[in-house]
Design a protein around this motif. Structure first.
Motif, PDB file in Angstrom:
ATOM      1  N   ASP A 120      48.392  49.647  46.962  1.00 41.82           N
ATOM      2  CA  ASP A 120      49.815  49.337  47.070  1.00 41.82           C
ATOM      3  C   ASP A 120      50.172  49.099  48.539  1.00 41.82           C
ATOM      4  N   GLY A 121      51.062  48.157  48.783  1.00 36.43           N
ATOM      5  CA  GLY A 121      51.441  47.903  50.161  1.00 36.43           C
ATOM      6  C   GLY A 121      52.410  46.745  50.296  1.00 36.43           C
ATOM      7  N   VAL A 122      52.594  46.305  51.545  1.00 37.70           N
ATOM      8  CA  VAL A 122      53.511  45.208  51.870  1.00 37.70           C
ATOM      9  C   VAL A 122      52.744  44.150  52.645  1.00 37.70           C
ATOM     10  N   VAL A 123      52.930  42.884  52.278  1.00 40.13           N
ATOM     11  CA  VAL A 123      52.281  41.779  52.979  1.00 40.13           C
ATOM     12  C   VAL A 123      52.981  41.584  54.324  1.00 40.13           C
ATOM     13  N   VAL A 124      52.221  41.687  55.427  1.00 37.99           N
ATOM     14  CA  VAL A 124      52.808  41.526  56.757  1.00 37.99           C
ATOM     15  C   VAL A 124      52.365  40.233  57.429  1.00 37.99           C
ATOM     16  N   LYS A 125      51.274  39.638  56.953  1.00 36.45           N
ATOM     17  CA  LYS A 125      50.822  38.342  57.460  1.00 36.45           C
ATOM     18  C   LYS A 125      50.256  37.529  56.298  1.00 36.45           C
ATOM     19  N   ALA A 126      50.592  36.244  56.262  1.00 36.57           N
ATOM     20  CA  ALA A 126      50.043  35.320  55.267  1.00 36.57           C
ATOM     21  C   ALA A 126      50.148  33.930  55.868  1.00 36.57           C
ATOM     22  N   ARG A 127      49.083  33.483  56.515  1.00 33.26           N
ATOM     23  CA  ARG A 127      49.136  32.222  57.258  1.00 33.26           C
ATOM     24  C   ARG A 127      47.734  31.676  57.475  1.00 33.26           C
ATOM     25  N   ARG A 128      47.615  30.709  58.401  1.00 29.73           N
ATOM     26  CA  ARG A 128      46.322  30.090  58.699  1.00 29.73           C
ATOM     27  C   ARG A 128      45.961  30.320  60.162  1.00 29.73           C
ATOM     28  N   HIS A 129      44.638  30.485  60.419  1.00 31.84           N
ATOM     29  CA  HIS A 129      44.109  30.700  61.759  1.00 31.84           C
ATOM     30  C   HIS A 129      42.878  29.817  61.915  1.00 31.84           C
ATOM     31  N   ARG A 130      42.640  29.324  63.150  1.00 28.05           N
ATOM     32  CA  ARG A 130      41.545  28.376  63.345  1.00 28.05           C
ATOM     33  C   ARG A 130      40.173  28.979  63.029  1.00 28.05           C
ATOM     34  N   LEU A 131      39.991  30.291  63.240  1.00 27.53           N
ATOM     35  CA  LEU A 131      38.724  30.948  62.914  1.00 27.53           C
ATOM     36  C   LEU A 131      38.756  31.616  61.550  1.00 27.53           C
ATOM     37  N   ASN A 163      42.722  30.494  56.094  1.00 29.92           N
ATOM     38  CA  ASN A 163      43.865  31.110  55.418  1.00 29.92           C
ATOM     39  C   ASN A 163      43.580  32.608  55.254  1.00 29.92           C
ATOM     40  N   TYR A 164      44.546  33.440  55.638  1.00 29.02           N
ATOM     41  CA  TYR A 164      44.292  34.877  55.569  1.00 29.02           C
ATOM     42  C   TYR A 164      45.562  35.639  55.208  1.00 29.02           C
ATOM     43  N   VAL A 165      45.345  36.877  54.729  1.00 25.38           N
ATOM     44  CA  VAL A 165      46.434  37.770  54.333  1.00 25.38           C
ATOM     45  C   VAL A 165      46.175  39.143  54.946  1.00 25.38           C
ATOM     46  N   VAL A 166      47.235  39.773  55.457  1.00 25.50           N
ATOM     47  CA  VAL A 166      47.153  41.146  55.959  1.00 25.50           C
ATOM     48  C   VAL A 166      48.167  41.981  55.176  1.00 25.50           C
ATOM     49  N   ILE A 167      47.711  43.108  54.634  1.00 24.48           N
ATOM     50  CA  ILE A 167      48.576  44.008  53.868  1.00 24.48           C
ATOM     51  C   ILE A 167      48.617  45.369  54.566  1.00 24.48           C
ATOM     52  N   MET A 191      45.550  49.359  56.885  1.00 22.44           N
ATOM     53  CA  MET A 191      45.813  47.942  56.657  1.00 22.44           C
ATOM     54  C   MET A 191      44.536  47.322  56.088  1.00 22.44           C
ATOM     55  N   THR A 192      44.698  46.239  55.330  1.00 22.44           N
ATOM     56  CA  THR A 192      43.540  45.480  54.870  1.00 22.44           C
ATOM     57  C   THR A 192      43.751  44.012  55.231  1.00 22.44           C
ATOM     58  N   ARG A 193      42.622  43.318  55.532  1.00 20.67           N
ATOM     59  CA  ARG A 193      42.660  41.903  55.886  1.00 20.67           C
ATOM     60  C   ARG A 193      41.725  41.126  54.975  1.00 20.67           C
ATOM     61  N   LEU A 231      40.144  37.207  54.685  1.00 20.90           N
ATOM     62  CA  LEU A 231      40.007  35.985  55.461  1.00 20.90           C
ATOM     63  C   LEU A 231      39.265  34.872  54.714  1.00 20.90           C
ATOM     64  N   HIS A 232      39.410  33.628  55.226  1.00 22.51           N
ATOM     65  CA  HIS A 232      38.724  32.417  54.736  1.00 22.51           C
ATOM     66  C   HIS A 232      39.148  32.059  53.309  1.00 22.51           C
ATOM     67  N   LEU A 233      40.403  32.293  52.997  1.00 25.24           N
ATOM     68  CA  LEU A 233      40.901  32.094  51.631  1.00 25.24           C
ATOM     69  C   LEU A 233      41.140  30.618  51.328  1.00 25.24           C
ATOM     70  N   HIS A 234      41.007  30.270  50.064  1.00 23.39           N
ATOM     71  CA  HIS A 234      41.266  28.902  49.611  1.00 23.39           C
ATOM     72  C   HIS A 234      42.764  28.683  49.374  1.00 23.39           C
ATOM     73  N   ARG A 235      43.382  29.697  48.767  1.00 23.51           N
ATOM     74  CA  ARG A 235      44.803  29.572  48.435  1.00 23.51           C
ATOM     75  C   ARG A 235      45.474  30.935  48.508  1.00 23.51           C
ATOM     76  N   LEU A 236      46.676  30.986  49.085  1.00 27.05           N
ATOM     77  CA  LEU A 236      47.450  32.224  49.162  1.00 27.05           C
ATOM     78  C   LEU A 236      48.396  32.323  47.972  1.00 27.05           C
ATOM     79  N   LEU A 237      48.480  33.511  47.383  1.00 28.54           N
ATOM     80  CA  LEU A 237      49.355  33.726  46.224  1.00 28.54           C
ATOM     81  C   LEU A 237      50.506  34.661  46.561  1.00 28.54           C
ATOM     82  N   VAL A 238      50.615  35.084  47.831  1.00 25.46           N
ATOM     83  CA  VAL A 238      51.697  35.973  48.255  1.00 25.46           C
ATOM     84  C   VAL A 238      52.259  35.451  49.573  1.00 25.46           C
ATOM     85  N   LYS A 239      53.405  36.004  49.954  1.00 28.59           N
ATOM     86  CA  LYS A 239      54.031  35.631  51.229  1.00 28.59           C
ATOM     87  C   LYS A 239      54.479  36.893  51.956  1.00 28.59           C
ATOM     88  N   VAL A 240      54.801  36.731  53.231  1.00 30.10           N
ATOM     89  CA  VAL A 240      55.214  37.868  54.049  1.00 30.10           C
ATOM     90  C   VAL A 240      56.438  38.551  53.427  1.00 30.10           C
TER      91      VAL A 240
END
Length: 466
Positions: A355-366, A369-373, A380-382, A384-393
């Motif tokens: 359980d948690g809150v999404v604090v980052k959901a964006r793209r980075h050059r390295l 696409n990534y998500v931080v919860i 916190m959990t991270r 990385l290298h995602l194809h598609r994001l299903l959540v937002k900040v």
């Protein structure tokens, strides 16, 4: 034909033992040509597999050949990339603000005055090296600690370890609670580590501190006599039940029991928090520490929210493990890998570890696409290298919820999920480090705990500010 006849005539002229050796060698060569060493079981037309018999002499020759090849391979440098992972040179800085949750006022106040204490209870079979590996602590520091006092390696099940690190990730302080009154401490100084064994020779007594919220919780708790470390303990213990940063209000009242050492009637040290009773309007919060070191509510229920070890519906091959000490095979420089890579096909559902809150959901050059919860204030959990994001900040997620589809974005050598677990802003080994559990006080001890908790609650209520 003439060549064949000449060859046959020549063979006949050879001594008998030479002819036998020649025929044996020829048979081995034919067997090795027919045999496929990478597929000892051949599929039949029905899909079943049949075994292939191999001459014993051929196995001996093959064994020698493989041994020679292995010797050569070991002398060659390792590949510069790992399949279904990230190139060795593509190092993500775990302290980069890009990947961290923004700190609120309470977190900023605590960060300014106290080093976050990391704690670990020794499990069966664990060594000092295993603990350092789980939490990504420098092995060079471990060897320096051993040089100062080799007894640091003598760990017993149930002993409590505590340490803090500096801005460069070096172990700043390290302690082992050997018994109720003896603590081994190691402190980093300009001359290296210094060892001291502290013995609490006085009498440990509970002391009650009370207060009322007039500004922030941190300032009011400090005014009541609590230390920054004790405030940090309460903030983490109640991170899922009551957020002191967002929910504390002016006029709230609290009473805290802490343990202190007394010598000749005078308090000489400030010890652990034992219980808290907090009243905010009509809301009441009570917690008490059990003998296992964890806090529970009045009924013996856990205050934690559990985290799952794998952020996937099933286990996939680990293509690259957590290794903050990993070295580049050519440059010999540290090229840390602060997460665990799973070789997942593109489009594999990625699940929230807790359980948690999404604090980052964006793209980075390295990272692609990534998500931080953020899970409470400690974890916190991270992803990385995602194809598609299903959540937002800002989205609140629950354990097991689909948050993304795995992919191959950013710097990646193949489709995979790079997963990181962050504890107190430091990457740890998600596959090995102990995870928070939501289990209550064991049934055998629960009735006694509840009885003691009721008595402690009444004692704190009696001294609560009016």
């Amino acid at each position: 034909m003439k060549i064949l006849r000449a060859t046959a005539f020549t063979i006949k002229k050879l001594p008998r033992q030479h002819r036998i050796a020649l025929f044996s060698t020829s048979a081995i060569v034919v067997a090795l040509t027919v045999w496929q060493p990478t597929s000892p079981l051949k599929p039949t037309a029905t899909g079943q597999r049949t075994s292939v018999e191999i001459p014993l002499g051929a196995l001996d020759v093959l064994s020698k050949q493989r041994h020679q090849e292995t010797s050569v391979t070991l002398d060659e440098p390792e590949p510069l990339i790992e399949e279904n992972s990230e190139p060795l040179g593509a190092v993500l800085d775990p302290t980069d603000p890009e990947f961290l949750a923004p700190k609120d006022e309470l977190e900023q106040q605590l960060a300014q005055v106290t080093d976050v204490a990391h704690q670990h209870k020794v499990e069966p079979g664990e060594t000092l090296g295993a603990v350092f590996s789980q939490y990504g602590l420098p092995l060079a520091d471990m060897y320096r600690l051993i040089e100062v006092n080799r007894s640091i390696q003598n760990l017993r099940v149930g002993q409590q370890l505590e340490w803090s690190v500096d801005d460069e990730g070096r172990v700043k302080e390290f302690s082992i609670r050997r018994s109720a009154k003896i603590i081994d401490t190691f402190t980093l100084t300009a001359k290296g580590y210094q060892f001291k064994q502290l013995e609490e020779s006085g009498e440990l007594k509970p002391v009650v501190l009370t207060g009322r919220i007039s500004g922030s919780f941190y300032q009011s708790a400090r005014a009541a006599g609590l230390t920054p470390n004790q405030i940090q303990t309460l903030v983490q213990a109640l991170q899922w039940r009551f957020d002191f940063g967002r929910e504390a209000r002016k006029g709230d009242r609290f009473a805290v029991t802490v343990e202190r050492e007394f010598i000749d009637g005078k308090a000489v040290t400030r010890g652990d928090v034992k219980a808290l009773y907090y009243i905010s309007g009509r809301r009441e919060v009570f917690i008490m520490r059990h003998e296992d070191g964890n806090f529970y509510d009045q009924e013996g229920r856990s205050l934690n929210r559990a985290l799952r070890r794998y952020p996937l519906a099933k286990r996939y091959r680990i293509s690259s493990s957590f290794n903050p000490q990993r070295k580049h095979p050519i440059t010999k420089r540290i090229s840390p890998h602060n997460g665990t890579d799973f070789a997942t096909p593109i489009g594999t559902p990625v699940l929230a570890a807790g359980d948690g809150v999404v604090v980052k959901a964006r793209r980075h050059r390295l990272a692609g696409n990534y998500v931080v919860i953020k899970h409470g204030r400690e974890y916190m959990t991270r992803y990385l290298h995602l194809h598609r994001l299903l959540v937002k900040v800002g989205d609140k997620v629950t354990m097991g919820q689909r948050i993304a589809l795995s992919g191959n974005t950013g710097r990646s050598t193949g489709p995979h999920l790079h997963y990181e677990l962050i504890k107190n802003n430091r990457a740890v080994n998600a596959m090995k480090v102990p995870l928070p559990q939501a289990a209550p006080v064991p049934s055998a001890a629960r009735s006694r705990f509840v009885q003691n908790a009721n008595g402690e609650r009444q004692k704190l209520l009696a001294v609560m500010p009016g």
